[in-house]
Design a protein around this motif. Structure first.
Motif, PDB file in Angstrom:
ATOM      1  N   GLY A   1     -10.385  -7.567   0.402  1.00 36.11           N
ATOM      2  CA  GLY A   1     -10.071  -8.626   0.831  1.00 36.11           C
ATOM      3  C   GLY A   1      -8.179  -8.876  -0.038  1.00 36.11           C
ATOM      4  N   SER A   2      -8.010  -8.097  -0.821  1.00 33.20           N
ATOM      5  CA  SER A   2      -7.321  -8.060  -1.649  1.00 33.20           C
ATOM      6  C   SER A   2      -6.728  -5.938  -1.081  1.00 33.20           C
ATOM      7  CB  SER A   2      -6.970  -8.187  -3.140  1.00 33.20           C
ATOM      8  OG  SER A   2      -6.050  -7.794  -3.357  1.00 33.20           O
ATOM      9  N   LEU A   3      -5.827  -5.687  -1.273  1.00 29.32           N
ATOM     10  CA  LEU A   3      -5.531  -4.126  -1.731  1.00 29.32           C
ATOM     11  C   LEU A   3      -3.970  -3.777  -1.806  1.00 29.32           C
ATOM     12  CD1 LEU A   3      -6.306  -0.832  -0.783  1.00 29.32           C
ATOM     13  CD2 LEU A   3      -4.880  -1.183   1.601  1.00 29.32           C
ATOM     14  N   CYS A   4      -4.394  -2.748  -3.255  1.00 30.11           N
ATOM     15  CA  CYS A   4      -3.622  -2.867  -4.041  1.00 30.11           C
ATOM     16  C   CYS A   4      -3.233  -1.135  -3.954  1.00 30.11           C
ATOM     17  CB  CYS A   4      -3.598  -2.922  -5.810  1.00 30.11           C
ATOM     18  SG  CYS A   4      -2.164  -2.492  -6.615  1.00 30.11           S
ATOM     19  N   LEU A   5      -2.346  -0.790  -3.204  1.00 25.90           N
ATOM     20  CA  LEU A   5      -1.499   0.026  -2.786  1.00 25.90           C
ATOM     21  C   LEU A   5      -0.321   0.415  -3.999  1.00 25.90           C
ATOM     22  CD1 LEU A   5      -1.937   1.032   0.732  1.00 25.90           C
ATOM     23  CD2 LEU A   5      -3.515   2.267  -1.394  1.00 25.90           C
ATOM     24  N   ARG A   6       0.227   0.044  -4.577  1.00 27.74           N
ATOM     25  CA  ARG A   6       1.624   0.042  -6.184  1.00 27.74           C
ATOM     26  C   ARG A   6       1.662   1.495  -6.367  1.00 27.74           C
ATOM     27  NH1 ARG A   6       4.152  -3.196  -7.982  1.00 27.74           N
ATOM     28  NH2 ARG A   6       5.413  -3.288  -9.819  1.00 27.74           N
ATOM     29  N   ASN A   7       3.164   2.241  -5.744  1.00 30.17           N
ATOM     30  CA  ASN A   7       2.938   3.375  -6.155  1.00 30.17           C
ATOM     31  C   ASN A   7       2.439   4.884  -5.606  1.00 30.17           C
ATOM     32  OD1 ASN A   7       5.629   2.503  -6.904  1.00 30.17           O
ATOM     33  ND2 ASN A   7       4.547   1.746  -8.772  1.00 30.17           N
TER      34      ASN A   7
ATOM     35  N   THR B   1      -7.153  -1.011   9.422  1.00 31.44           N
ATOM     36  CA  THR B   1      -8.996  -1.409   9.764  1.00 31.44           C
ATOM     37  C   THR B   1      -8.718  -2.273   9.015  1.00 31.44           C
ATOM     38  OG1 THR B   1      -9.780  -0.064   8.553  1.00 31.44           O
ATOM     39  CG2 THR B   1      -9.797   0.728  10.895  1.00 31.44           C
ATOM     40  N   PHE B   2      -8.570  -2.807   8.246  1.00 31.90           N
ATOM     41  CA  PHE B   2      -8.582  -4.130   6.929  1.00 31.90           C
ATOM     42  C   PHE B   2      -7.942  -4.825   7.777  1.00 31.90           C
ATOM     43  CE2 PHE B   2      -8.784  -0.662   3.862  1.00 31.90           C
ATOM     44  CZ  PHE B   2      -9.964  -0.594   4.619  1.00 31.90           C
ATOM     45  N   GLN B   3      -8.383  -6.069   8.367  1.00 30.82           N
ATOM     46  CA  GLN B   3      -7.548  -6.963   9.747  1.00 30.82           C
ATOM     47  C   GLN B   3      -7.734  -8.507   8.739  1.00 30.82           C
ATOM     48  OE1 GLN B   3      -8.531  -6.139  12.958  1.00 30.82           O
ATOM     49  NE2 GLN B   3      -7.922  -4.687  13.457  1.00 30.82           N
ATOM     50  N   SER B   4      -8.161  -8.468   7.288  1.00 27.17           N
ATOM     51  CA  SER B   4      -8.928  -9.975   6.957  1.00 27.17           C
ATOM     52  C   SER B   4      -8.549  -9.633   5.422  1.00 27.17           C
ATOM     53  CB  SER B   4     -10.020  -9.806   6.256  1.00 27.17           C
ATOM     54  OG  SER B   4     -10.834  -9.772   8.291  1.00 27.17           O
ATOM     55  N   LEU B   5      -6.521  -9.039   5.177  1.00 25.40           N
ATOM     56  CA  LEU B   5      -5.947  -8.630   3.384  1.00 25.40           C
ATOM     57  C   LEU B   5      -5.498 -10.386   3.600  1.00 25.40           C
ATOM     58  CD1 LEU B   5      -4.667  -5.193   3.605  1.00 25.40           C
ATOM     59  CD2 LEU B   5      -7.071  -5.777   2.923  1.00 25.40           C
ATOM     60  N   LYS B   6      -5.786 -11.054   2.323  1.00 24.19           N
ATOM     61  CA  LYS B   6      -5.388 -11.847   1.606  1.00 24.19           C
ATOM     62  C   LYS B   6      -3.936 -11.357   1.304  1.00 24.19           C
ATOM     63  CE  LYS B   6      -9.104 -15.430   2.065  1.00 24.19           C
ATOM     64  NZ  LYS B   6      -9.622 -15.722   1.213  1.00 24.19           N
ATOM     65  N   CYS B   7      -4.043 -10.346   0.097  1.00 23.03           N
ATOM     66  CA  CYS B   7      -3.203  -9.823  -1.139  1.00 23.03           C
ATOM     67  C   CYS B   7      -2.979  -8.793  -0.345  1.00 23.03           C
ATOM     68  CB  CYS B   7      -3.529  -9.337  -2.242  1.00 23.03           C
ATOM     69  SG  CYS B   7      -2.054  -9.303  -3.178  1.00 23.03           S
ATOM     70  N   LEU B   8      -1.874  -7.718  -0.126  1.00 24.18           N
ATOM     71  CA  LEU B   8      -1.442  -6.507   0.039  1.00 24.18           C
ATOM     72  C   LEU B   8       0.266  -6.147  -1.062  1.00 24.18           C
ATOM     73  CD1 LEU B   8      -1.522  -3.819   1.438  1.00 24.18           C
ATOM     74  CD2 LEU B   8      -0.418  -4.663   3.555  1.00 24.18           C
ATOM     75  N   ASP B   9      -0.480  -5.103  -1.855  1.00 27.15           N
ATOM     76  CA  ASP B   9       0.719  -4.513  -2.263  1.00 27.15           C
ATOM     77  C   ASP B   9       1.308  -3.378  -1.926  1.00 27.15           C
ATOM     78  OD1 ASP B   9       2.224  -4.095  -4.270  1.00 27.15           O
ATOM     79  OD2 ASP B   9       1.330  -4.240  -6.137  1.00 27.15           O
ATOM     80  N   LEU B  10       2.445  -3.157  -1.257  1.00 25.97           N
ATOM     81  CA  LEU B  10       2.788  -1.611  -1.222  1.00 25.97           C
ATOM     82  C   LEU B  10       4.296  -1.465  -1.981  1.00 25.97           C
ATOM     83  CD1 LEU B  10       2.764  -2.646   2.882  1.00 25.97           C
ATOM     84  CD2 LEU B  10       0.555  -0.580   0.834  1.00 25.97           C
TER      85      LEU B  10
ATOM     86  N   ALA C   1      -2.104  -9.612 -10.936  1.00 26.89           N
ATOM     87  CA  ALA C   1      -3.466 -10.409 -10.258  1.00 26.89           C
ATOM     88  C   ALA C   1      -4.014  -9.482  -9.400  1.00 26.89           C
ATOM     89  CB  ALA C   1      -3.108 -12.200 -10.414  1.00 26.89           C
ATOM     90  N   CYS C   2      -3.095  -8.606  -8.616  1.00 26.50           N
ATOM     91  CA  CYS C   2      -3.218  -8.042  -6.988  1.00 26.50           C
ATOM     92  C   CYS C   2      -4.227  -6.872  -7.780  1.00 26.50           C
ATOM     93  CB  CYS C   2      -2.568  -7.512  -7.082  1.00 26.50           C
ATOM     94  SG  CYS C   2      -2.023  -6.763  -5.398  1.00 26.50           S
ATOM     95  N   LYS C   3      -5.039  -6.458  -7.090  1.00 27.92           N
ATOM     96  CA  LYS C   3      -6.053  -5.318  -7.238  1.00 27.92           C
ATOM     97  C   LYS C   3      -6.931  -5.368  -5.986  1.00 27.92           C
ATOM     98  CE  LYS C   3      -7.138  -6.962 -12.214  1.00 27.92           C
ATOM     99  NZ  LYS C   3      -8.040  -7.490 -13.262  1.00 27.92           N
ATOM    100  N   THR C   4      -7.426  -4.540  -6.026  1.00 29.25           N
ATOM    101  CA  THR C   4      -8.127  -3.636  -4.163  1.00 29.25           C
ATOM    102  C   THR C   4      -9.682  -4.863  -4.654  1.00 29.25           C
ATOM    103  OG1 THR C   4      -7.047  -1.977  -4.399  1.00 29.25           O
ATOM    104  CG2 THR C   4      -9.378  -2.229  -3.099  1.00 29.25           C
ATOM    105  N   GLN C   5     -10.376  -5.839  -4.363  1.00 30.83           N
ATOM    106  CA  GLN C   5     -11.358  -5.791  -4.189  1.00 30.83           C
ATOM    107  C   GLN C   5     -12.479  -6.078  -2.667  1.00 30.83           C
ATOM    108  OE1 GLN C   5     -10.075 -10.133  -5.805  1.00 30.83           O
ATOM    109  NE2 GLN C   5      -9.494  -9.435  -8.009  1.00 30.83           N
ATOM    110  N   GLY C   6     -13.431  -6.039  -3.037  1.00 29.17           N
ATOM    111  CA  GLY C   6     -14.084  -5.903  -1.992  1.00 29.17           C
ATOM    112  C   GLY C   6     -15.072  -5.019  -1.680  1.00 29.17           C
ATOM    113  N   TRP C   7     -16.052  -4.886  -0.433  1.00 32.82           N
ATOM    114  CA  TRP C   7     -17.112  -3.807  -0.349  1.00 32.82           C
ATOM    115  C   TRP C   7     -16.158  -2.296  -0.536  1.00 32.82           C
ATOM    116  CZ3 TRP C   7     -20.978  -5.695   4.299  1.00 32.82           C
ATOM    117  CH2 TRP C   7     -21.002  -7.035   3.780  1.00 32.82           C
ATOM    118  N   ALA C   8     -15.154  -2.338   0.593  1.00 30.64           N
ATOM    119  CA  ALA C   8     -14.567  -1.120   0.184  1.00 30.64           C
ATOM    120  C   ALA C   8     -13.373  -0.122  -0.707  1.00 30.64           C
ATOM    121  CB  ALA C   8     -13.606  -0.711   1.690  1.00 30.64           C
ATOM    122  N   GLU C   9     -13.952  -0.773  -1.978  1.00 31.56           N
ATOM    123  CA  GLU C   9     -12.993  -0.735  -3.177  1.00 31.56           C
ATOM    124  C   GLU C   9     -13.276   0.462  -4.255  1.00 31.56           C
ATOM    125  OE1 GLU C   9     -12.661  -2.106  -7.956  1.00 31.56           O
ATOM    126  OE2 GLU C   9     -13.929  -3.732  -6.917  1.00 31.56           O
TER     127      GLU C   9
END
Length: 414
Positions: A128-134, A148-157, A277-285
């Protein structure tokens, strides 16, 4: 379903007829290091048993349940599964954990299809949240998996070196993310006005994508005030971070952002752009962490730096090397201090006030004439189409529905 265990070919019986399924080759069973190699598939393997010790210390074993055996088999071959839609979440969670334990998602040939199966069935539970910061190397190496992650609410690029023409732009404005993406951080990516135009082109031209976007971070990018017109297509934009851009803070910028986006300047930093507060959260963490660990980028960089240092020292330049390293360290500290100071001074956070009222105000205005001056200032701050004026709009006011030649070229590229 019957299967030919020798050749790995799968047969399916449908409506009384037996047919062969598309030459699907099942994954070979993964043997433990302690297990013996068996060529006969009908001989029971050790991974089908649970070994324990009784009270006397004697080794005993019991067979695993049929559910656990089938679960491991499906986890190894999840990329051959058509769909998991309708399966309970508990089953999906255990199946995903089994596939992760068997390192299925580390195989670039299998991982995208396997993740797509889970994402289609369980959506934001997978991620639900993906953090790829730096973490730009991870983005470039795992682009097919990230799509394939098509239900992200928060994306940090933030700091991912996207530039003006990155393939992730099409994923950000895709229909799959249109109804879920709320927070998007694309700061420090070398994004110019052209890049922001390209990013929002599908939204402005085809009216799709970024429908629910509320928080947008475009800080530390060389974008100007002209790029603000490309953000008028975001219907639910509530907070904007434009710090460190080419925009010059002042009354003109406040008025422009209020007229175009309905956002007002925030005197205090907004917590939404703190990134804590932006973190990678979900089964695929843990899967994302496995990707980064498996890549081993940091040891390679460290080894490269050590080799360069050894090469310089080989030619008798130890003193020169020490001076260069010390100077580089001091320059980095000064640059970090300067960046922190400039960021504090040029912090440009904007938000939508409650009720849609507010806008830029003059601090020197006397409080004795609040009613008349407030009504006058609001009429001035509101766009021409809201104020009811018959005069023509200002030159810098560009309607999002007007397509320029550059927009037409972008439309042809899609």
């Amino acid at each position: 379903m019957a299967s030919n265990m020798d050749s790995g070919v799968v047969y399916v019986r449908e409506r009384g007829k037996l047919r062969r399924v598309g030459d699907i080759v099942l994954a070979p069973p993964k043997l433990q290091a302690s297990s013996c190699r068996r060529t006969n598939p009908f001989v029971q393997r050790k991974e089908h048993f649970v070994f324990t010790y009784n009270a006397e210390g004697s080794l005993r074993y019991s067979s695993k349940s049929l559910f656990d055996i089938v679960l491991l088999f499906v986890a190894d071959n999840v990329h051959h599964v058509d769909s998991l839609v309708g399966f309970p979440e508990q089953i999906g969670d255990r199946l995903f954990a089994a596939a992760e334990e068997n390192r299925v998602f580390l195989n670039p040939d299998v991982s995208p299809k396997a993740l797509q199966v889970f994402s289609d069935a369980y959506g934001g539970m997978v991620l639900g949240s993906l953090c790829l910061r730096n973490r730009f190397p991870l983005l470039s190496e795992r682009m097919d998996d990230i799509k394939t992650f098509q239900s992200l609410k928060c994306l940090d690029l933030f700091g991912c070196r996207l530039g003006d023409n990155h393939e992730i732009f099409q994923h950000l404005t895709s229909t799959s993310l249109a109804s879920c993406l709320v927070q998007l951080f694309i700061g420090a990516n070398g994004l110019s006005d052209v890049g922001l135009q390209r990013l929002t082109a599908p939204v402005r031209m085809k009216r799709k994508g970024l429908d629910c976007l509320q928080y947008l971070d475009v800080s530390h990018n060389p974008i100007s005030e002209r790029a603000l017109r490309y953000l008028t297509c975001l219907p639910k934009l509530e907070k904007l971070d434009a710090s460190g851009t080419s925009m010059k803070f002042g009354a003109v910028l406040k008025s422009t952002i209020w007229e175009m986006l309905g956002l007002t300047y925030s005197e205090k930093p907004l917590d939404a752009f703190d990134h804590s507060a932006c973190k990678t959260q979900g089964w695929a963490e843990q899967v994302v962490n496995q990707w980064e660990t498996n890549a081993g980028l940091m040891p390679k960089q460290k080894k490269l730096e050590e080799s360069r240092l050894s090469a310089l020292c080989f030619f008798g330049r130890q003193k020169f090397v020490r001076e260069v390293l010390n100077a580089a360290s001091l320059s980095r500290e000064k640059q970090a201090t300067a960046d922190a100071t400039s960021e504090k001074e040029q912090r440009l956070h904007f938000y939508k006030p409650p009720g849609g009222s507010g806008g830029p105000t003059d601090n020197n205005t006397s409080s004795s004439s609040t009613n008349d001056q407030d009504r006058t200032s609001k009429r001035k701050c509101l766009p021409k189409r809201w104020g009811g004026s018959k005069t023509s709009p200002p030159p810098n006011r560009v309607s999002s529905s007007v397509l320029t030649a550059a927009d037409m070229d972008l439309l042809d590229s899609y």
